[in-house]
Design an enzyme around this catalytic site. Sequence first.
Site: not given
Ligand code: NMX
Ligand code: MLT
Length: 425
Positions: A233, A263, A309, A364
Amino acid sequence: MATLKDILADKIAAYREEIKGILALHRDKVISEVTVAQAYGGMRGVKAQICDTSTVSPDTGLIIRGTPLLEVTDRCPEEIFWLLLTGELPDAASLKELQDDLASRAAVPKEVTDALRCLPKTTHPMAMQSIGLLALQSGSKFRKHYDEGMSKDEYWVWCLEDSLDLLAKIPTLTAAIYRIRYQDGKLIPRDSSMDWSANFAHMMGVDDPTGDLANLMRLYLNLHADHESGNVSANLCHTAGSALSDPYYAVSAGLNGLAGPLHGLANQECLKFHLEIQESFGGVPTADQLKDHAWKLLNSGRVIPGFGHAVLRCTDPRYIACSEFARKACPDHPLFKLAELMLQVIPGVLKEHGKAKNTNPNVDALSGVLMYAFGVAEPPFYTAIFGVSRAIGMCAQLVLNRGLGTPITRPKSVTTGWIKQFVGA
Ligand code: NMX
Ligand code: MLT
């Protein structure tokens, strides 16, 4: 008493000199390198942008202007806005002046709420919030002064004016979305005895006999305000703002990114996940049942919302703040009990799954549980509350960037052909 604008005028002049000095001496020092994996992998870890409002440490989480988040969770969001902008907390008189100023700007024109009423009934609150800001754009003072030929030195002044207008109006606008989308459509006028957060809760019209929702709102709007500038964002807002799109356009762009399930929308997804589990098991399941359920989700190719994250490698301090609030305000709520069980079970499941680099909960995982516990029972609205808060950080970053004359964002992309040639493949 110096106003926020007076203080910023001095600070921005000083920041400009400081940066000029750094660039004069160190212009060509390398601060980051980019690997092929990073170029294909969302630029994770690449240091390629400056953001002075806050920083996110993988080991400890959000640090606002040098202060760890958990040391300022008792501050109201208006104080956080001041802190992000100036590096200092306002004294009582300055805070009161800012709050009065915001109150005087809070009205949203009827044409804007009428426009929201015309949208299809299925429009998501995030789309309504983004459209609502665009409908307010015609009031942009930045745009008006740009069209009249303002000098570059004035950019931040009118960006601050728009930011104050936008931050004053976004709770009114978002509460109107709640009333139109989920209630009888009648708007509730603001109450001048209440602060920014309590007014937002009040205008939503959710029953709050104990005042817990107003307190939760104050905390929620504090916690989500800023998370440095690389998150989706803030980064979208930064990029749009760098083209001198005014704050309404730029924050609206940021909200469109916040609306993604990886996100900000994760808070909606996470509460849906909680409710689904509660329904499937008729209450809080056993640890084994939860484990099976989580595996089903992972095996269907989905992520477990609220965990993991892109930067953090610890438990998100924002989660800790939510958990402390829940322990005091609703320790026995079944959804909080379920969230506590998730905390015990999900990290182990994600470790076994072997993909996520961080298996800890993020904000979240609990923020929606709290909203639900205190009467906001519509998960699709949760990200719009996040949006009200994130507007604080996005606006603070915009003002500072216009003050520092940050140029238009334009990183270089390369083709896969270029990569193949470069690596000699
Ligand atoms: N559940 C399942 N798989 C996960 C999760 C999870 N909670 N977190 C990471 N992975 C997977 C990810 O999809 C990726 O898979 P692939 O190699 O098949 O593409 C692998 O683990 C490696 O990912 P990371 O490097 O650990 O995480 P990345 O930096 O790519 O993504 C998020 C970060 C936040 C997008 C990821 O952890 C996620 O999808 N979490 C669940 C959604 C979530 O809670 N988002 C909120 C973030 C905070 N916010 O406020 O924005
Ligand atoms: C945020 O608050 O923007 C989320 O935790 C995602 C991030 O920092 O990448």
